[in-house]
Design a protein around this motif. Structure first.
Motif, short mmCIF file in Angstrom:
data_model
loop_
_atom_site.label_atom_id
_atom_site.label_comp_id
_atom_site.label_asym_id
_atom_site.label_seq_id
_atom_site.Cartn_x
_atom_site.Cartn_y
_atom_site.Cartn_z
N VAL A 1 71.20 38.18 3.17
CA VAL A 1 72.50 37.86 2.57
C VAL A 1 73.60 38.41 3.47
O VAL A 1 73.61 39.61 3.78
CB VAL A 1 72.66 38.47 1.16
N ALA A 2 74.51 37.53 3.90
CA ALA A 2 75.66 37.97 4.68
C ALA A 2 76.77 38.41 3.73
O ALA A 2 76.94 37.84 2.65
CB ALA A 2 76.16 36.85 5.58
N VAL A 3 77.53 39.41 4.14
CA VAL A 3 78.62 39.94 3.31
C VAL A 3 79.89 40.05 4.15
O VAL A 3 79.87 40.61 5.25
CB VAL A 3 78.26 41.32 2.72
N VAL A 4 80.97 39.49 3.62
CA VAL A 4 82.29 39.64 4.23
C VAL A 4 83.23 40.14 3.14
O VAL A 4 83.19 39.65 2.01
CB VAL A 4 82.81 38.31 4.82
N SER A 5 84.07 41.12 3.48
CA SER A 5 84.86 41.80 2.47
C SER A 5 86.35 41.75 2.82
O SER A 5 86.79 40.96 3.65
CB SER A 5 84.36 43.23 2.31
N PHE A 6 87.12 42.64 2.18
CA PHE A 6 88.58 42.61 2.33
C PHE A 6 89.12 44.04 2.20
O PHE A 6 88.70 44.78 1.32
CB PHE A 6 89.19 41.75 1.22
N ASP A 7 90.05 44.42 3.04
CA ASP A 7 90.83 45.68 3.04
C ASP A 7 90.65 46.48 4.32
O ASP A 7 91.59 47.04 4.83
CB ASP A 7 90.54 46.62 1.86
N ASP A 8 89.39 46.58 4.83
CA ASP A 8 89.07 47.43 5.99
C ASP A 8 89.46 48.88 5.75
O ASP A 8 90.23 49.48 6.51
CB ASP A 8 89.72 46.91 7.27
N VAL A 9 88.89 49.47 4.69
CA VAL A 9 89.10 50.89 4.43
C VAL A 9 88.40 51.69 5.52
O VAL A 9 87.48 51.17 6.19
CB VAL A 9 88.58 51.28 3.03
N PRO A 10 88.80 52.93 5.76
CA PRO A 10 88.25 53.69 6.90
C PRO A 10 86.73 53.78 6.94
O PRO A 10 86.13 53.76 8.02
CB PRO A 10 88.89 55.08 6.70
N ARG B 1 69.96 30.85 -4.70
CA ARG B 1 70.90 31.96 -4.78
C ARG B 1 71.73 31.94 -3.51
O ARG B 1 71.32 31.37 -2.50
CB ARG B 1 70.15 33.30 -4.91
N PRO B 2 72.92 32.52 -3.55
CA PRO B 2 73.76 32.46 -2.34
C PRO B 2 73.14 33.19 -1.17
O PRO B 2 72.46 34.20 -1.33
CB PRO B 2 75.07 33.13 -2.79
N THR B 3 73.37 32.65 0.02
CA THR B 3 72.95 33.32 1.25
C THR B 3 74.08 34.17 1.82
O THR B 3 73.88 34.86 2.82
CB THR B 3 72.52 32.30 2.32
N ALA B 4 75.25 34.08 1.21
CA ALA B 4 76.41 34.85 1.69
C ALA B 4 77.34 35.12 0.52
O ALA B 4 77.38 34.36 -0.45
CB ALA B 4 77.15 34.09 2.78
N LEU B 5 78.08 36.23 0.64
CA LEU B 5 79.05 36.60 -0.38
C LEU B 5 80.38 36.93 0.27
O LEU B 5 80.43 37.66 1.27
CB LEU B 5 78.60 37.84 -1.17
N PHE B 6 81.46 36.39 -0.31
CA PHE B 6 82.78 36.90 -0.01
C PHE B 6 83.13 37.87 -1.13
O PHE B 6 83.15 37.50 -2.30
CB PHE B 6 83.83 35.79 0.06
N VAL B 7 83.37 39.13 -0.77
CA VAL B 7 83.65 40.19 -1.74
C VAL B 7 85.12 40.57 -1.60
O VAL B 7 85.59 40.86 -0.50
CB VAL B 7 82.75 41.42 -1.51
N ALA B 8 85.85 40.57 -2.71
CA ALA B 8 87.31 40.64 -2.66
C ALA B 8 87.89 42.00 -2.30
O ALA B 8 89.10 42.11 -2.12
CB ALA B 8 87.92 40.15 -3.98
N ASN B 9 87.06 43.04 -2.21
CA ASN B 9 87.54 44.28 -1.59
C ASN B 9 86.37 45.14 -1.15
O ASN B 9 85.22 44.95 -1.57
CB ASN B 9 88.54 45.05 -2.47
#
Length: 339
Positions: free
Chosen positions: A269-278, A239-247
């Motif tokens: 699991v590492a998580v990196v996302s997109f938008d930087d909401v408050p 299974r993935p050890t990291a996820l890129f999440v699109a928002n």
């Protein structure tokens, strides 16, 4: 000083007709009658309020803003930027929330036409799938697109592909070789661009793109939650050890799903996302995410629209740079997680 009664008498119409013309409300008025009322108002120098003054100049002092999901704080930020500039220019913003419904998109654009708004800002990279680009150009509306737009429509958008590449490269640099992706709606241009950035970095690094590790979460928290449960309960083996999440909205749901599955972020699991909401920096763990200045997008879209209105010529499209904000959810180097 002239009154509305004087205008009605000069134009040979009722007071109600004058009110409908000057306020752009009520039953439709024939164009010849409308012009007669406006001419009478000009001759008498009649201007009861700012809206009427705008009408006499051929404008209504209103702007239409169409967003796909007002519950997403990214679009709320865009609205705040649009409204701030509109307020400086004493314009009113009419908001339409389509909820990503194609019929609503068409209906709102029709209403904006009927209200004779000065211009329209379409926010969201998937809006063109509800409206034919040709019909937009033929509508006579002056339109600025926040997103990838359509041919002939001036647009402003963040560097979605570049931002996704930067986020995925961080995961590779941290030692991850099994990287999954939660995408947005398949019809969204922004979502597709972010997926392309993710895929390009995997290719650069010589890493496999595993279809079972890629799924759509629809840009909403519940979608991110369900996407994690699909990926991390999808049989045996790696299974993935990291996820890129699109928002970030989907990342919020993903964090809840990991908690329920007993997986720690970022240790498991590492998580990196997109938008930087408050709220991204207040989560536990705080989200590593690609920052888009939503309010700045809104402000610049309004500036482009004013240029369009003032010159009558479509402004050049723009692209805004993004910035990766590294916080806790990306963690450090890890090995491969086994099911």
């Amino acid at each position: 000083m002239a009154t509305i009664r004087d205008v009605a008498k000069r134009a040979g119409v009722s007071i109600a007709t004058v009110s409908r013309v000057l306020n752009n409300v009520g039953h439709p008025v024939r164009e010849s009658t409308r012009q007669r009322v406006l001419e009478a108002a000009r001759e008498l120098n009649f201007s009861p309020n700012d809206l009427a003054k705008s009408l006499l100049r051929g404008r209504t002092a209103t702007i239409g803003l169409l967003v796909p999901d007002i519950s997403n704080t990214y679009y709320a930020d865009i609205l705040s930027g649009v409204e701030a500039v509109a307020s400086e220019r004493q314009l009113v913003v009419l908001l339409g929330n389509t909820n990503r419904d194609r019929e609503r998109q068409v209906r709102y654009l029709r209403v904006f036409q009927e209200k004779r708004v000065d211009g329209v800002i379409l926010a969201g990279g998937d809006t063109e799938h509800g409206v034919e680009p040709g019909s937009l150009a033929e509508s006579g509306l002056k339109i600025i697109w926040i997103g990838y737009g359509a041919p002939g429509i001036p647009a402003i958008h963040p560097d979605n592909e570049g931002g996704a590449m930067e986020a995925t490269r961080l995961l590779v640099a941290l030692g991850h070789r099994a990287i999954g992706c939660i995408t947005g709606p398949p019809e969204s241009n922004s979502s597709r661009a972010r997926f392309v950035g993710y895929r390009r970095v995997l290719q650069e690094a010589g890493l496999p793109l595993r279809p079972e590790w890629v799924t759509s979460g629809g840009f909403r928290p519940e979608g991110g939650y369900e996407a994690v449960r699909r990926i991390f309960r999808s049989g045996h083996g790696e299974r993935p050890t990291a996820l890129f999440v699109a928002n970030d909205q989907m990342a919020i749901g993903a964090l809840r799903a990991f908690q329920e599955l007993g997986l720690r972020v970022p240790e498991d699991v590492a998580v990196v996302s997109f938008d930087d909401v408050p709220i991204a920096r207040f989560l536990r763990p705080a989200l590593t995410t690609v920052a888009i200045a939503g309010a700045d997008l809104g402000r610049q879209a309004m500036e482009m629209l004013f240029e369009f209105l003032d010159t009558g010529r479509p402004p050049a499209s723009r692209q805004l740079t993004t910035r990766l904000v590294v916080r806790e959810s990306s963690g450090g180097p890890v090995g491969t997680l086994q099911a």
